[in-house]
Design a protein around this motif. Structure first.
Motif, mmCIF file in Angstrom:
data_model
loop_
_atom_site.group_PDB
_atom_site.id
_atom_site.type_symbol
_atom_site.label_atom_id
_atom_site.label_comp_id
_atom_site.label_asym_id
_atom_site.label_seq_id
_atom_site.Cartn_x
_atom_site.Cartn_y
_atom_site.Cartn_z
ATOM 1 N N VAL A 190 0.836 -1.198 0.000
ATOM 2 C CA VAL A 190 0.000 0.000 0.000
ATOM 3 C C VAL A 190 0.870 1.246 0.000
ATOM 4 O O VAL A 190 0.683 2.170 -0.803
ATOM 5 N N ALA A 191 1.848 1.296 0.905
ATOM 6 C CA ALA A 191 2.727 2.460 0.999
ATOM 7 C C ALA A 191 3.534 2.651 -0.280
ATOM 8 O O ALA A 191 3.703 3.782 -0.766
ATOM 9 N N MET A 192 4.019 1.535 -0.837
ATOM 10 C CA MET A 192 4.824 1.625 -2.048
ATOM 11 C C MET A 192 4.000 2.152 -3.218
ATOM 12 O O MET A 192 4.442 3.036 -3.971
ATOM 13 N N LEU A 193 2.777 1.644 -3.392
ATOM 14 C CA LEU A 193 1.941 2.070 -4.507
ATOM 15 C C LEU A 193 1.468 3.510 -4.326
ATOM 16 O O LEU A 193 1.351 4.263 -5.310
ATOM 17 N N GLN A 194 1.205 3.926 -3.105
ATOM 18 C CA GLN A 194 0.865 5.329 -2.860
ATOM 19 C C GLN A 194 2.034 6.235 -3.240
ATOM 20 O O GLN A 194 1.826 7.335 -3.763
ATOM 21 N N GLY A 195 3.251 5.760 -2.991
ATOM 22 C CA GLY A 195 4.423 6.531 -3.384
ATOM 23 C C GLY A 195 4.535 6.686 -4.890
ATOM 24 O O GLY A 195 4.927 7.760 -5.389
ATOM 25 N N LEU A 196 4.189 5.642 -5.627
ATOM 26 C CA LEU A 196 4.205 5.736 -7.091
ATOM 27 C C LEU A 196 3.193 6.765 -7.581
ATOM 28 O O LEU A 196 3.482 7.570 -8.469
ATOM 29 N N ALA A 197 2.002 6.741 -6.985
ATOM 30 C CA ALA A 197 0.973 7.702 -7.387
ATOM 31 C C ALA A 197 1.400 9.133 -7.085
ATOM 32 O O ALA A 197 1.101 10.058 -7.847
ATOM 33 N N ALA A 198 2.114 9.317 -5.974
ATOM 34 C CA ALA A 198 2.594 10.655 -5.613
ATOM 35 C C ALA A 198 3.571 11.188 -6.657
ATOM 36 O O ALA A 198 3.753 12.408 -6.776
ATOM 37 N N ARG A 199 4.203 10.298 -7.416
ATOM 38 C CA ARG A 199 5.117 10.714 -8.487
ATOM 39 C C ARG A 199 4.385 10.959 -9.809
ATOM 40 O O ARG A 199 5.010 11.263 -10.819
ATOM 41 N N GLY A 200 3.077 10.774 -9.811
ATOM 42 C CA GLY A 200 2.293 11.028 -11.014
ATOM 43 C C GLY A 200 1.938 9.803 -11.816
ATOM 44 O O GLY A 200 1.295 9.911 -12.864
ATOM 45 N N ILE A 201 2.339 8.594 -11.354
ATOM 46 C CA ILE A 201 1.992 7.360 -12.060
ATOM 47 C C ILE A 201 0.555 6.976 -11.707
ATOM 48 O O ILE A 201 0.202 6.843 -10.528
ATOM 49 N N ALA A 202 -0.294 6.817 -12.711
ATOM 50 C CA ALA A 202 -1.662 6.367 -12.478
ATOM 51 C C ALA A 202 -1.683 4.860 -12.272
ATOM 52 O O ALA A 202 -0.901 4.127 -12.881
ATOM 53 N N LEU A 203 -2.578 4.396 -11.405
ATOM 54 C CA LEU A 203 -2.680 2.973 -11.085
ATOM 55 C C LEU A 203 -4.102 2.497 -11.329
ATOM 56 O O LEU A 203 -5.062 3.101 -10.844
ATOM 57 N N LEU A 204 -4.246 1.418 -12.090
ATOM 58 C CA LEU A 204 -5.529 0.751 -12.309
ATOM 59 C C LEU A 204 -5.372 -0.668 -11.787
ATOM 60 O O LEU A 204 -4.560 -1.437 -12.310
ATOM 61 N N ILE A 205 -6.135 -1.029 -10.748
ATOM 62 C CA ILE A 205 -5.862 -2.245 -9.996
ATOM 63 C C ILE A 205 -7.097 -3.132 -9.939
ATOM 64 O O ILE A 205 -8.142 -2.743 -9.412
#
Length: 260
Positions: A190-205
């Protein structure tokens, strides 16, 4: 919010059986969106359609305004879309670090890095630095030189995410990332994926674990028999009539988590 991915009227049938029926939604940069629904609702087919592994029968899919629906998967990957699969298969004779390096499609190979001049050597060095970075962020540094096939199920999931990230995607799609993963590792994910989103990467899960969806996702797309029946926040799922009807055949408020 600007739009990164747009899916409009996407339809797909197999042998006359409609699996996706007029699916519409959009995702912005850095947004975390979950795709949920009963078994057979079309979730994995949707990811396959977006990433080019399954051609659509009708509709339009755009990434940053570029149409994707007639492109091969490697062309779509080159535009900034990466994905993982439910059951990642890892090579037996490559280490974790070697697998990450192989996932970087900008590399020119070992001999080119030695003989191809300063530019190729610089790219090789950049690739190794990026792989080392993702090893650390994905908590895989301790297994850097371990054969990839010897990893635990959860570690293989993390390595597959790392492989996807080696291409610097704008959109990362994950198919059931927590299946078979230890609960402690899920919290780290969860923390790792939130960090990716904070960099502007969109996530579809695509995910069945409602705790994970509730902790991570800002919005949910709910599929039922190939149609989008709801788009809402995770907190609204257990009270949404169409969601309850899709999962339970009931419109009475219940704890959705218990039924998934």
């Amino acid at each position: 919010m600007s739009t990164l991915l747009t899916v409009t009227g996407v339809t797909k049938a197999f042998a006359g059986n409609a699996v996706l029926q007029g699916v519409d939604f959009a995702i912005g940069p850095g947004e975390i969106v979950g795709v949920i629904g009963p078994n057979g609702s079309g979730k994995s087919t949707l990811l396959n359609a977006i990433s080019g592994f399954t051609p659509v029968d009708a509709g339009r899919i755009e990434l940053g305004g570029a149409p994707l629906q007639r492109l091969a998967p490697h062309r779509i990957h080159g535009l900034g879309l990466a994905r993982t699969f439910q059951l990642p298969a890892m090579p037996e004779k490559m280490t974790v670090f070697e697998v990450l390096l192989a996932a970087d499609n900008r590399r020119h190979g070992f001999w080119a890095s030695l003989c191809g001049g300063a530019e190729q050597r610089a790219q090789e060095a950049a690739s190794r630095a990026l792989a080392t970075q993702w090893l650390g962020e994905l908590l895989l540094t301790g297994v850097r030189d371990t054969p990839a096939a010897a990893l635990s199920g959860g570690q293989k999931k993390l390595l597959s995410v790392g492989c996807a990230l080696m291409g610097n995607p704008r959109l990362l799609m994950l198919d059931e990332p927590t299946a078979g993963v230890h609960p402690n590792l899920r919290r780290d994910m969860v923390a790792m994926l939130q960090g990716l989103a904070a960099r502007g990467i969109a996530l579809l899960i695509v995910e069945h674990d409602m705790h994970f969806i509730g902790e991570l996702c800002q919005r949910c797309i709910v599929l039922d028999r190939g149609r989008v029946v709801a788009q809402c926040t995770p907190a609204q799922l257990s009270q949404h009539p169409q969601v309850l009807q899709a999962y339970l055949g009931s419109e009475h408020p219940v704890v959705l988590e218990a039924a998934v």
